[in-house]
Write an enzyme that holds these catalytic residues in place. Structure first.
Site, PDB file in Angstrom:
ATOM      1  N   THR A 156      -1.359   5.216   5.571  1.00  0.00           N
ATOM      2  CA  THR A 156      -2.631   4.799   4.970  1.00  0.00           C
ATOM      3  C   THR A 156      -3.165   5.971   4.175  1.00  0.00           C
ATOM      4  O   THR A 156      -3.246   7.055   4.723  1.00  0.00           O
ATOM      5  CB  THR A 156      -3.624   4.400   6.066  1.00  0.00           C
ATOM      6  OG1 THR A 156      -3.037   3.351   6.779  1.00  0.00           O
ATOM      7  CG2 THR A 156      -4.954   3.967   5.525  1.00  0.00           C
ATOM      8  N   THR A 162      -1.159   3.215  21.258  1.00  0.00           N
ATOM      9  CA  THR A 162      -1.330   3.611  22.654  1.00  0.00           C
ATOM     10  C   THR A 162      -1.403   5.118  22.814  1.00  0.00           C
ATOM     11  O   THR A 162      -1.709   5.592  23.901  1.00  0.00           O
ATOM     12  CB  THR A 162      -0.164   3.064  23.500  1.00  0.00           C
ATOM     13  OG1 THR A 162       1.077   3.528  22.948  1.00  0.00           O
ATOM     14  CG2 THR A 162      -0.183   1.563  23.510  1.00  0.00           C
ATOM     15  N   THR A 197      -6.531  10.656  10.422  1.00  0.00           N
ATOM     16  CA  THR A 197      -6.036   9.865  11.566  1.00  0.00           C
ATOM     17  C   THR A 197      -4.890  10.658  12.194  1.00  0.00           C
ATOM     18  O   THR A 197      -5.118  11.545  12.993  1.00  0.00           O
ATOM     19  CB  THR A 197      -5.605   8.454  11.138  1.00  0.00           C
ATOM     20  OG1 THR A 197      -4.730   8.533   9.997  1.00  0.00           O
ATOM     21  CG2 THR A 197      -6.805   7.595  10.803  1.00  0.00           C
ATOM     22  N   ASN A 200       5.111   6.726  15.637  1.00  0.00           N
ATOM     23  CA  ASN A 200       4.889   5.334  15.273  1.00  0.00           C
ATOM     24  C   ASN A 200       5.320   4.341  16.336  1.00  0.00           C
ATOM     25  O   ASN A 200       4.941   3.175  16.296  1.00  0.00           O
ATOM     26  CB  ASN A 200       5.566   5.035  13.933  1.00  0.00           C
ATOM     27  CG  ASN A 200       4.765   5.604  12.782  1.00  0.00           C
ATOM     28  OD1 ASN A 200       3.752   5.048  12.389  1.00  0.00           O
ATOM     29  ND2 ASN A 200       5.198   6.752  12.273  1.00  0.00           N
ATOM     30  N   GLU A 260       4.039  12.010   8.628  1.00  0.00           N
ATOM     31  CA  GLU A 260       4.150  12.008  10.086  1.00  0.00           C
ATOM     32  C   GLU A 260       5.488  12.576  10.541  1.00  0.00           C
ATOM     33  O   GLU A 260       6.551  12.073  10.172  1.00  0.00           O
ATOM     34  CB  GLU A 260       3.961  10.586  10.618  1.00  0.00           C
ATOM     35  CG  GLU A 260       2.523  10.117  10.495  1.00  0.00           C
ATOM     36  CD  GLU A 260       2.334   8.655  10.844  1.00  0.00           C
ATOM     37  OE1 GLU A 260       1.184   8.290  11.147  1.00  0.00           O
ATOM     38  OE2 GLU A 260       3.304   7.890  10.803  1.00  0.00           O
ATOM     39  N   LYS A 304      -6.766  11.787   2.697  1.00  0.00           N
ATOM     40  CA  LYS A 304      -6.112  11.677   3.990  1.00  0.00           C
ATOM     41  C   LYS A 304      -4.885  10.813   3.812  1.00  0.00           C
ATOM     42  O   LYS A 304      -4.797   9.958   2.920  1.00  0.00           O
ATOM     43  CB  LYS A 304      -7.052  11.085   5.041  1.00  0.00           C
ATOM     44  CG  LYS A 304      -7.447   9.628   4.864  1.00  0.00           C
ATOM     45  CD  LYS A 304      -6.471   8.611   5.403  1.00  0.00           C
ATOM     46  CE  LYS A 304      -6.119   8.871   6.843  1.00  0.00           C
ATOM     47  NZ  LYS A 304      -5.095   7.854   7.312  1.00  0.00           N
TER      48      LYS A 304
END
Length: 409
Positions: free
Chosen positions: A196, A409, A159, A404, A282, A185
């Site tokens: 996740t 979007t 992702t 985040n 991230e 992942k």
């Protein structure tokens, strides 16, 4: 871990162990056009085991997969989609997960209970099943026993990940070559408690489902459950292991003469994947490794490690190359575990910050230079027992907030 008993297989994938094949493709679930549907298939019903999130809101696919494993502890395929978590989607979400399972089982000609499903992506949105149905129909005939298939699968499970995560090793059992491989992942919403986070491990070892479950659960506690990116435990965390048994060794158990070598190799695969997830957090620029020794117990050490690597202040200090050891000792003290405030040692790499709870003079320039590295190691000795643990996390950056703040979007 000595790592003397096994060797890493260059370019190995989840399809390298005997009996496994895989593939991945794009079916329209992601806006990016990257692969978003993938599968691992075994030629035979494989011994299988799984560990799952403890989040109270477990996604529909986890329920379906747990039910499948409960039938006879065997699995022949796992179907994965990214771009949509199918979590908090009620009865319709569960029906969709079961339809995914049933469609793929029929497409590859196996019993429904031998297929697991899992999903990752945005929470609270129903799967566009028209896209899933067409994707499954296209995917099934493409699943192949090749390294290319393993690579396509890896791409299908990502992702916000920036890189694919995979590892493969070989170990000798009963004089036979046994292979263990894994893919995972995870980049955000990582604070597993079985983020996740999804992990898939394949092996051609002969091991019964109960033994594999015991092994996976224990290894997970030391690897996947010892990472954190942001302190959030996902609704979809899952690690599944499948063993084809095609290596032809005698069934493995704790009494087997080569069990420890196999366990060491299995643990290594899980650890590599776990560290890769933490490193790819991230927005992350650095991997943080924290080792606690001398705790009252291993459980206590694990709790302290996760408190330190999960501290936003520690993570921010590492990002800013600020050797603020006060944030570390504060995290140790609030972990809710037994400590003696007079006996704690802390160092970063070879730089001593604290000895017997007394500050040690150190070079700020040397510390700042160390903090420019891409892997930062902290060692915390409590000196009150024999408990120990190691865990991994990452720094907290401006980029994490940007990603985040606009995830949907």
């Amino acid at each position: 871990m000595t790592r003397d008993a096994f060797v890493t297989v260059a370019d190995g994938t989840v399809t390298t162990p005997r009996g496994f094949k895989a593939w991945g493709l794009y079916c329209g679930l992601k806006k990016s056009g990257r692969n978003d549907l993938g599968a691992i298939v075994c030629e035979v019903p494989a011994a299988a085991a799984g560990v799952f999130t403890t989040n109270a809101f477990q996604a529909a696919p986890l329920k379906v997969t747990r039910e499948a494993l409960a039938v006879d502890g065997r699995m022949q395929a796992i179907l994965v989609n990214s771009g949509n978590a199918n979590a908090c989607t009620g009865a319709q979400g569960e029906a969709d997960a079961r339809e995914m399972r049933d469609l793929f089982a029929k497409a590859i000609g196996v019993s429904e209970h031998l297929v697991g499903v899992t999903s990752t992506g945005v929470i609270g949105e129903l799967l566009p099943m028209d896209k899933v149905r067409s994707g499954v129909a296209e995917l099934a005939p493409k699943v192949v026993p090749s390294a290319e298939g393993g690579e396509e699968f890896c791409q299908a499970i990502l992702t916000t990940d920036l890189v694919k995560k995979e590892i493969c090793v070989r170990v000798t059992v009963d004089g036979k070559e046994v292979t263990i491989a894994g893919a995972a992942k995870g980049s955000g919403m990582i604070h597993p408690n079985m983020a996740t986070m999804l992990g898939f491990m394949t092996t051609d070892a002969n091991i019964e489902p109960a033994e594999l479950q015991k092994l996976l659960s224990g290894v997970t506690d030391q690897t996947f459950n010892m990472i954190t990116v942001d302190g959030d435990t996902s609704t979809n965390d899952m690690v599944v292991a499948m063993a084809s048994g095609l290596a032809g060794n005698e069934a493995l158990s704790a009494q087997h003469k080569d069990y420890e070598a196999f366990k060491e190799a299995f643990n290594f695969v899980a650890e590599v994947l776990a560290k890769a997830i933490a490193r790819d957090g991230e927005g992350a620029t650095k991997l943080i490794e924290v080792t606690v020794t001398g705790a009252e117990s291993d459980e206590s050490a694990r709790a302290i490690v996760k408190t330190v690597i999960g501290s936003s202040l520690v993570k921010s200090a590492v990002f800013g190359a600020d050797a603020n050891w006060g944030r570390i000792i504060a995290a140790v003290g609030r972990a809710g575990q037994p400590v003696n405030p007079e006996t704690v040692d802390i160092r970063m790499g070879d730089i001593q910050f604290l000895q017997q709870s007394k500050p040690v003079r150190f070079s700020e320039e040397e510390a700042a230079e160390y903090l420019k590295r891409d892997t930062i190691q902290f060692f915390i000795a409590l000196n009150i027992g024999s408990g120990k643990a190691t865990g991994w996390g990452c720094d907290l950056t401006y980029e994490y907030v940007r990603i985040n703040a606009a995830y949907r979007t």
